[in-house]
Motif scaffolding. Structure first.
Motif, PDB file in Angstrom:
ATOM      1  N   LEU A 144      56.517  42.401  39.883  1.00 25.16           N
ATOM      2  CA  LEU A 144      56.059  42.675  38.518  1.00 25.16           C
ATOM      3  C   LEU A 144      55.681  41.397  37.770  1.00 25.16           C
ATOM      4  CD1 LEU A 144      58.335  45.477  37.041  1.00 25.16           C
ATOM      5  CD2 LEU A 144      55.844  45.415  37.035  1.00 25.16           C
ATOM      6  N   ILE A 145      56.518  40.362  37.908  1.00 27.66           N
ATOM      7  CA  ILE A 145      56.320  39.251  36.979  1.00 27.66           C
ATOM      8  C   ILE A 145      55.529  38.079  37.538  1.00 27.66           C
ATOM      9  CG2 ILE A 145      58.576  39.859  35.980  1.00 27.66           C
ATOM     10  CD1 ILE A 145      59.374  36.954  36.600  1.00 27.66           C
ATOM     11  N   VAL A 146      55.330  38.040  38.838  1.00 29.95           N
ATOM     12  CA  VAL A 146      54.633  36.871  39.388  1.00 29.95           C
ATOM     13  C   VAL A 146      53.166  37.199  39.591  1.00 29.95           C
ATOM     14  CG1 VAL A 146      54.466  35.301  41.345  1.00 29.95           C
ATOM     15  CG2 VAL A 146      56.695  35.966  40.468  1.00 29.95           C
ATOM     16  N   ASP A 147      52.355  36.377  38.980  1.00 30.23           N
ATOM     17  CA  ASP A 147      50.916  36.511  39.133  1.00 30.23           C
ATOM     18  C   ASP A 147      50.512  36.012  40.516  1.00 30.23           C
ATOM     19  OD1 ASP A 147      48.332  35.962  36.684  1.00 30.23           O
ATOM     20  OD2 ASP A 147      48.167  36.598  38.783  1.00 30.23           O
ATOM     21  N   LYS A 148      49.408  36.541  41.037  1.00 25.90           N
ATOM     22  CA  LYS A 148      49.013  36.187  42.403  1.00 25.90           C
ATOM     23  C   LYS A 148      48.618  34.717  42.542  1.00 25.90           C
ATOM     24  CE  LYS A 148      49.250  40.381  44.214  1.00 25.90           C
ATOM     25  NZ  LYS A 148      50.038  40.929  43.111  1.00 25.90           N
ATOM     26  N   HIS A 149      47.963  34.183  41.531  1.00 24.95           N
ATOM     27  CA  HIS A 149      47.401  32.838  41.666  1.00 24.95           C
ATOM     28  C   HIS A 149      48.401  31.820  41.179  1.00 24.95           C
ATOM     29  CE1 HIS A 149      43.711  34.979  42.308  1.00 24.95           C
ATOM     30  NE2 HIS A 149      43.922  35.653  41.199  1.00 24.95           N
ATOM     31  N   ARG A 150      49.206  31.314  42.079  1.00 27.83           N
ATOM     32  CA  ARG A 150      50.310  30.453  41.707  1.00 27.83           C
ATOM     33  C   ARG A 150      50.323  29.163  42.495  1.00 27.83           C
ATOM     34  NH1 ARG A 150      51.185  31.174  36.995  1.00 27.83           N
ATOM     35  NH2 ARG A 150      51.118  33.371  36.475  1.00 27.83           N
ATOM     36  N   PRO A 151      50.979  28.138  41.958  1.00 22.42           N
ATOM     37  CA  PRO A 151      51.112  26.890  42.718  1.00 22.42           C
ATOM     38  C   PRO A 151      51.931  27.107  43.996  1.00 22.42           C
ATOM     39  CG  PRO A 151      51.819  26.585  40.432  1.00 22.42           C
ATOM     40  CD  PRO A 151      51.618  28.050  40.640  1.00 22.42           C
ATOM     41  N   ARG A 163      53.755  42.708  31.769  1.00 24.20           N
ATOM     42  CA  ARG A 163      54.427  42.881  33.057  1.00 24.20           C
ATOM     43  C   ARG A 163      55.756  42.133  33.065  1.00 24.20           C
ATOM     44  NH1 ARG A 163      50.774  43.757  37.821  1.00 24.20           N
ATOM     45  NH2 ARG A 163      52.093  42.245  38.899  1.00 24.20           N
ATOM     46  N   THR A 164      55.756  40.923  32.500  1.00 21.08           N
ATOM     47  CA  THR A 164      56.998  40.151  32.448  1.00 21.08           C
ATOM     48  C   THR A 164      58.038  40.882  31.615  1.00 21.08           C
ATOM     49  OG1 THR A 164      55.780  38.081  32.674  1.00 21.08           O
ATOM     50  CG2 THR A 164      58.014  37.934  31.807  1.00 21.08           C
TER      51      THR A 164
END
Lengths: 469, 137
Positions: A392-399, B12-13
């Motif tokens: 839910l909380i982590v976006d796909k484009h991450r470091p 979402r968070t």
């Protein structure tokens, strides 16, 4: 008076060791909590080693020995310790990886506090209701060995006889020796001592998890992580059961946390070399707590050695130097006191088991089942909850994830693989062994899993934002 | 990062944190329920009873060495054996008749432990007896 002295000398020993390895004066509350949590576990560990050596060399006057050790630690602290020269490192490190609106931050704070109070309530009531621990291991293994250390005098080794079935005479002695040390200072046996030690490790683990996440990822992540651990019913139950799995989980977490802190400092071009030494010491106490500690240590060293930088070589050397005295202690104990572990007793029978594919399938199924029902959560299993939360909380484009995080994940993975291998070759009935131990093996790694999980959640915008605290 | 995307990510968070918090709180509430009423704690006194049960026997046995043990079979018998071992430490209690002195633990339920070849020495009450085995090595 004796009780006060016992508690003060135990905690002071731990505090001095932590302070010696970590020269900077603590400024932030989270840093103080981290040190306090480490002090409790390391203090109990030091207490355990002192008593074991006193018993082995038949020294009298444990009180005097404790005083001598404390004086030596104080002397070392003031003469050898370098003054803190690092600038406000934790002000640099402290930031929020999960930014929340103020109302949600308050809801989270209240929920964490509630869960902590519930965990404390449950653990204390369970300890009162079960003064001899829950389950057989407390009085059949850990406290039984404590009794032999306390009552046996120069014949304490009688308690490690193979005539006592299932008492695991090869199990190391951190818990029994610490319990016996407190009993000897009190002058009597009391069920309160192992109970309080269990509670101390339980809540130190929560404190260690919370404070380390607060420093590395901010208060919101710390409260989420602390909430997850404090809400794990199985963790609280085992913490008061007077078994060694929660103490072991403390030391595993301490190793991982200290290595990450060290690397966080290095990333800011700050050096605190004592942190890796402390991690080595925590690993040493892990191998002095249970046999699984040795497996974890091997996994940790292997993953640290895979880094090819000069830093990794230096880190491994420091780690091994700090672990060496404990390795010597454990090897000596197993060679001169303990009988071989039952699992490795019948080596010719191992090969057919290794070549039997059905055993692997059974173990895989049990690992899968226990992954889903681990922790006795209700209604959603904690492991599943973490996966849902991440999605839910982590976006796909991450470091990218850092090398330290990868190494820690590999450490846990290799340790789990080691557990798997033990089940393949076990001399016990496989179903019986899985049923009565797998969930506790997972528990040993659970605080580390929560820590690494929240570490893996990257900063929302790729930049650090000020800590709300 | 575009604004609609930021808003979506924030939603979402928020949803994720709320869901996580609620699930953790439900688990905590269940822990409260399972722990029970603090005013009606049922203390497991098996350990204390066992210590009292074997207290008299301890005074008759040597300070160290090995004694035999015979008790009932099954899980209850195994727990009884470990409780006896814990109470009689630093003696080693071997679950065998092949020792000069043998502790026999008798419960109220059948079957009675096998004391063939043993001679009674003393009855301490509460199902705790001491036997001797003159043929022991």
């Amino acid at each position: 008076m004796a009780l006060a002295w016992a508690v003060i000398s135990c905690l002071a020993s731990g505090y001095l060791i932590v302070a010696f390895g970590w020269s900077r004066e603590p400024k932030l509350p989270d840093e103080k909590l981290l040190r306090a949590s480490l002090s409790i576990g390391l203090g109990i560990g030091v207490f355990s080693v002192i008593y074991f050596l006193v018993n082995e060399y038949r020294l009298s006057h444990v009180l005097a020995i404790d005083l001598v050790v404390l004086v030596l630690l104080v002397a070392a602290f003031f003469t050898l310790r370098r003054p803190g020269s690092t600038p406000a490192a934790f002000e640099i490190l402290a930031s929020e990886s999960i930014a929340l609106p103020p109302w949600l931050h308050r809801v989270l704070s209240g929920s964490f506090l509630f869960a902590l109070i519930v965990a404390l309530y449950s653990a204390i009531l369970r300890s009162i209701a079960h003064p001899d621990g829950e389950g057989w291991d407390a009085f059949a293994i850990w406290n039984l060995h404590a009794r032999y250390l306390f009552r046996g005098g120069e014949h304490w080794r009688d308690g490690f006889s193979p005539l006592i079935p299932w008492s695991h005479p090869d199990y190391p002695l951190l818990l029994p020796s610490a319990v016996a040390h407190f009993w000897s200072l009190l002058g009597r046996e009391t069920t309160a001592v192992p109970g309080v030690i269990g509670l101390a490790f339980t809540f130190s683990t929560i404190g260690l998890l919370f404070s380390s996440l607060a420093i590395l990822r901010g208060r919101n992540s710390a409260m989420l992580g602390g909430l997850a651990l404090a809400s794990t019913p199985f963790f609280v139950e085992q913490g008061s059961a007077q078994y060694a799995d929660v103490p072991l989980s403390f030391f595993f977490l301490a190793v991982i946390v200290l290595l990450h802190l060290n690397d966080a400092y290095l990333a800011e071009n700050l050096r605190v070399p004592g942190l890796v030494g402390l991690a080595g010491m925590a690993a040493g106490f892990a191998i002095w707590t249970k046999n699984e500690g040795m497996l974890f240590l091997c996994a940790c060293v292997i993953t640290q050695m895979t880094g090819r930088s000069r830093q990794s070589t230096r880190r491994v050397a420091t780690l091994l130097a700090a672990v060496a005295p404990f390795l010597f202690l454990v090897v000596w104990f197993k060679h001169s006191v303990a009988f071989p572990n039952e699992i490795f007793f019948n080596r010719p029978a191992m090969l057919p088991k290794i070549l039997d594919p059905s055993r692997y399938w059974v173990i895989v199924k049990w690992f899968g089942k226990d992954f889903l029902r681990f922790g006795e959560w209700w209604p959603v299993p904690g492991t599943v909850l973490l996966v849902l939360f991440y999605s839910l909380i982590v976006d796909k484009h991450r470091p990218q994830r850092g090398p330290t995080l990868r190494a820690s994940v590999w450490t846990l993975g290799l340790t789990l693989a080691g557990y798997f291998a033990i089940y393949v070759i076990t001399t016990y009935d496989l179903y019986w062994h899985l049923r009565f131990s797998l969930n506790r093996l997972f528990l040993q790694l659970w605080p580390c899993v929560i820590f690494l999980f929240f570490l893996a959640i990257p900063f929302e915008s790729g930049k650090k934002v000020p800590n709300q605290a | 990062m575009s604004e609609p995307h930021s808003n979506r990510q924030r939603a979402r968070t928020t949803t994720g944190v709320l869901l996580f918090t609620v699930c953790c709180l439900l688990s905590s509430l269940r822990m409260v329920y399972k722990t029970g009423n603090p005013l009606h704690i049922q203390v497991d006194d098996a350990g204390e009873l066992s210590e009292k049960r074997f207290a008299g026997l301890r005074t008759e046995l040597p300070n160290r060495g090995v004694v035999g043990y015979v008790g009932e079979s099954g899980n209850a018998g195994t727990e009884d054996y470990y409780r006896a071992q814990y109470a009689l430490a630093p003696l080693v209690v071997d679950r065998s008749k092949d020792h000069p002195l043998v502790v026999v633990s008798v419960s109220t339920l059948p079957p009675k432990p096998d004391t063939t070849g043993l001679e009674p020495v003393k009855n301490f009450g509460n199902g705790v007896l001491l036997f001797s085995n003159k043929g022991a090595k």
